[in-house]
Design a protein around this motif. Structure first.
Motif: not given
Lengths: 473, 473
Positions: A432-436, A287-294, A62-72
């Motif tokens: 920088d909120d990423t899985l690593d 998550s916020w849109d900038l990172g991938t919400g890890a 999924v990656g970034p998933r901004l509230a209310g977006s198609e990604a969420e």
């Protein structure tokens, strides 16, 4: 509800007045089988791979998933499929409507006397600048109180810059002040006729990744366009102001997109128990849109899902039903938590205890509760079971997590498996909120602690009482 | 030159064959006054504030300064003014022409099956994609050799992704391999009909700041558009390829601007000596555009300028002339170094020794030389003087720095004050190359070491011989 609550308080008072005797005679304890099961759950948690798989899956697929977006929306489909795949029952998505905001463009530069780009990110619900941006002289304030104490005139046409740094602490205690800055800088700037407000990021790192976050709640537009500079860019702008002989002017170009109402939702799955009493755990899916919400908050989803699955994998049904909730739209106003409370108010008395994991992926180091006084001996039994994981006793002031706030307000007791957040604000709300950034060993320690907590909350006799019901505002 | 060089080599051979006796009888040593002066210079270096001021000034007041850009022109004006302000003489700018490249736009995203943005940066001299970008299926290679070993067909229309990680070492030894990847990925991709080449950044950090750097030299356009993913983004793309059931497609949009010829230049200032023999030191003035060039290479400018000033502040003229050069356009093809060699070839024999500081701002831990064998005892005296700064003896294989390469090729001896670069490739060529990454104490240690080196190179009797003249290619 209020009546029942009063009765509980009286009971708690009684227990308190006679604590020594009451605990000596009535102190709950684990059966041998329960104690052995906790040990087995902790062993299994410390070797768990499910949490990592869930976390890798949501952050990658999924990656970034901004509230209310198609990604969420994709994240909800992902969550429902994942819960089913892991064997959860009654999997469903409960939707609600909410206002929408997204960033479209964010650019800033020092125009004079030292022309160069600055890295910024728009704060949530910021209004846009005019197309092409706006330019103004920067006026720097070291802290928000310094801006608040400034005269109500004199900043007309200026760009306010609130340069207040954030303190690094284990428990994130610096964030409260930082959030004040994030929300109030634009308010105070607007009052004084300034055209925009820049803040030093609400974060503790030194990378050129600015921290976003909401400037207002409920979709309310900000008074003026507002954005956060990364810490190195805030340093740079401060130096520019200090070194320039005349004014420092900055151009800021923020473009945003908003909608009055879009659909968001909570994803719910259960391990049905022998009774319809509920243990509610989870993290937030958006998550916020900038990172991938890890770390914010894929980790919370992953930990609680994996821990609940460990309990579900035990032979036989748990006594109580374990409900995992992947809350939607936490970041932009805790819409998922509010919608859950509204949708489930008729079964609120079934909620025995609730807890959210939403402070990253650092190890749990403390066990807090927010339960009726009468239930403290029971909390102590759980806390003792967690000591093997280097978790120390906390206090009874747990808030339980943002998404739990609404049901806590309806009287549901809560717990807090408090994580070490020393590096949390290096990463949160940034690219920088990423899985690593997640340590697999710490993730497993979390799973072990949550599995033990969930199991004991389900299996121990008696409940955790009720909390005072919040007054309607 | 060749003749003289041969004579030096013979002399060196003689010294070598009788080293014990020659060193015992002829070993150079410091006078008491020289030894005291070295101590005073080191004391002063360890309390120096000039280097920090120079570094703060260039990174703040100029900021990023891409070779050939208007910003680099401002940097030259800054450099000339700064050298004059610090009391240097014969301050001038020596210009030359060079080809120009700059990034205009860089965007990438996974299109399917896991849509999300990727953070990339174009590599120097990359050609543009078509407007709006290009889309292709990603084919991942773990290393450059794996790509090089791939069949010459089968990648038509694909986007090549070379995922090779870079090793973290104190001396930066992982960079050679990384540069190969940076330059050859597009070459190998182009040979095989691929439409673009993505690489994992040539860098050791884990932040979402990709590392740029030249993909070709001399302004030569790349075979296909080429860009670097930040390390977390490379991780993410690798995971996407591993987790996807079918192809992973990526859209890449790189837009660039080029010019056949623009003006760049070296900034030169001197502390005139009693003779016209030259000690040449410096760093490069240009930086990549993403950061503010603090460690690469504002620090080199700051350290050598401050150290030369300390020597210049001593009572009386130095024996030799100390020449500080702020080299232009190093990053994109070492144009400044080449132009200097061409402009100064008639006085090349006056160059006693040259050295560049261009590996960040970590402490100097080793002293290398590249001098005639006969001069090694003299090098040893310098090395002993540096031991107080925890600097150990190195070897005689110093390259001296990229900008010194051209005059080294003309026979000029060189020295290497080797810095600890353990974290250098976390920062270099990224947005994160900013002033806050520099440790003031380490910067002062550098100033102390360089001041001692410059002083001794100027004041000790005799020269450092000559190096073999490089064959014309």
């Amino acid at each position: 509800m209020l009546k029942r609550h009063a009765a509980v308080l009286s009971a708690a008072g009684l227990v308190l007045c006679c604590a020594n005797i009451a605990i000596a005679e009535d102190a709950p304890s684990l059966t041998e089988r329960q104690a052995q099961t906790v040990d087995r759950l902790i062993d299994a948690g410390l070797e768990d791979d499910v949490a990592w798989e869930v976390l890798e899956s949501v952050t990658t697929e999924v990656g970034p998933r901004l509230a209310g977006s198609e990604a969420e929306a994709r994240a909800r489909d992902w969550g429902a499929a994942k819960l089913k795949q892991l064997g959860f029952k009654n999997v469903r998505i409960e939707t609600y409507e909410m206002p929408y905001w997204e960033r479209v463009k964010e650019e800033a530069e020092i125009v004079s006397p030292f022309p160069q780009p600055l890295i910024v990110t728009a704060l949530g619900n910021s209004i846009a600048t005019p197309e092409g941006g706006l330019t103004g002289e920067v006026v720097r304030f070291r802290t928000l109180p310094e801006l608040q104490a400034a005269p109500e005139t004199g900043l007309e046409g200026k760009i306010v810059f609130v340069d207040e740094p954030m303190a690094r602490t284990q428990n994130g205690s610096g964030y409260g002040t930082a959030v004040q800055k994030r929300s109030q800088a634009a308010v105070e700037a607007g009052k004084r006729g300034a055209v925009a407000a820049l803040i030093r990021s609400a974060g503790t790192d030194s990378h050129r990744n600015p921290h976003t976050g909401g400037a207002t709640r409920g979709g309310a537009p900000t008074a003026v366009p507002t954005a956060a500079l990364s810490n190195p860019d805030a340093d740079q702008l401060a130096r520019a102001v200090n070194r320039a002989e005349g004014p420092v002017t900055v151009r800021l170009d923020l473009q945003v997109k908003t909608a009055e109402s879009v659909t968001s939702g909570n994803v719910i799955g259960e391990i049905p128990g022998k009774t319809d009493e509920l243990i509610v755990v989870g993290g937030h899916l958006d998550s916020w849109d900038l990172g991938t919400g890890a770390i914010d908050d894929g980790a919370g989803i992953a930990i609680t899902t994996a821990a609940a699955k460990l309990v579900g994998d035990l032979r036989g049904k748990p006594t109580r039903t374990i409900r995992v909730v992947m809350w939607g739209a936490e970041e932009v106003g805790v819409y998922g938590g509010a919608a859950y409370a509204e949708a489930h108010k008729d079964e609120i008395d079934k909620h025995i205890i609730a807890a959210e994991s939403d402070f990253g992926a650092g190890p749990v180091w403390r066990f807090d509760t927010g339960v009726a006084e009468a239930a403290l001996p029971k909390a102590e039994v759980i806390e003792k079971a967690l000591r093997r994981l280097a978790i120390i006793p906390g206090d009874n002031h747990a808030h339980g997590g943002a998404d739990i706030g609404a049901i806590r307000g309806l009287g549901v007791p809560v717990a807090g498996l408090v994580q070490d957040g020393t590096d949390y604000f290096d990463l949160h709300h940034t690219p920088d909120d990423t899985l690593d950034k997640v340590d697999p060993a710490a993730l497993r320690q979390n799973v072990a602690a949550w599995a033990a907590f969930i199991y004991l909350a389900s299996e121990m006799d008696g409940d955790f009482g009720r909390l005072p019901v919040a007054q309607e505002e």
